[in-house]
Design an enzyme around this catalytic site. Structure first.
Site: not given
Length: 265
Positions: A6, A9-10, A12, A112, A114, A134, A137, A189
């Site tokens: 699978d 974008n970021t 696999t 997509g 996926d 899901d 990304t 912060t």
């Protein structure tokens, strides 16, 4: 054994199935610059560590199923299957591949791969109506009807995108670890940013899912909400609408699509 891949974008995610059981999994970064040869070496290194597979690339692999949201990586993986797994049946999820899930959107080709694969697994495991959330990304919400049809969804910026945007655009802010703070009211912060991310996304999930469920079913309680994706654990404990957590939902969907197509090859 079946190798499922699978490509997001970021990251696999790779999974190894022995029948219906996932016996091994790996997560690597997605790099659109990797060539087919580099990918083959990477696969050999990962799978060479598994005791059920041989030392040679392809030993023990009976089938391959791939979906990718990055076209250049899909192209290289197609070359990997041709050059290094030439005798192994391979299913690459693209238009024309049988999924068993009708896609009722304005343009099915733009959905997509996926997201369709997640719908396949959701229907098989839980039936419809269902919503798949899901956490990747992007955070995607996909709706499956009571008849097992993919009818559309929602796309929102993902957790990591939001963290990076805060660090880049906020003059006095910086990149932080995505972790649960001590309390909702941050005492510094970093904790204030962590609180905004964790509880803000939980609120987003609850709000979007509740609205989708009201459109999806006469009784919103009939809708099964399934969470998946690498960052899902960060929100699970704070969301009130998630019924099931399936970390390998996409890999399960790939296995199902492989089984529905390999007999036709």
């Amino acid at each position: 054994m079946l190798l499922t891949i699978d490509v997001g974008n970021t990251h696999t995610v790779l999974g190894l199935f022995d029948g219906e059981e996932i016996v091994e999994h790996w997560r690597i970064s997605t790099d659109a610059r990797r060539t087919a040869d580099e990918l083959a070496v990477l696969l050999q290194g990962l799978m060479g560590m598994h005791p059920l597979l041989g030392d040679e690339l392809g030993d023990g692999i009976d089938g391959i199923a791939i979906c990718a949201t990055v076209p250049s990586v899909l192209h290289e993986l197609r070359e990997v299957t041709r050059r290094y797994y030439g005798d192994v049946p391979a299913v690459l999820v693209e238009p024309g591949v049988k999924t068993g899930v009708p896609i009722l959107t304005d343009n099915p080709k733009e959905v997509g791969a996926d997201r369709i694969i997640n719908a396949v697994a959701a229907v098989e495991l839980y039936g419809g109506p269902a919503i798949v959330v899901d956490f990747g990304t992007a955070t995607t919400f996909d709706a499956v009807s009571a008849r097992g049809e993919y009818i559309g969804g929602v796309i929102a910026p993902g957790i990591e995108i939001s963290v990076e945007a805060l660090g880049v655009r906020g003059a006095q802010l910086r990149k932080i670890e995505v972790a649960r703070p001590r309390s909702v009211i941050g005492k510094n912060t970093v904790e204030a940013m962590q609180s905004g991310i964790i509880y803000g996304f939980a609120g987003q999930v609850d709000g979007v899912v509740n609205r989708m469920a009201r459109e999806l079913a006469e009784d919103p309680d009939d809708v099964t909400v399934i969470a998946t994706g690498g960052l899902a654990p960060m929100v699970l404990g704070e969301s009130s609408v998630i019924d099931e957590h399936e970390p390998w939902l996409t890999l399960v969907g790939l296995r199902l699509v492989y089984e529905r197509n390999v007999s036709r090859m």
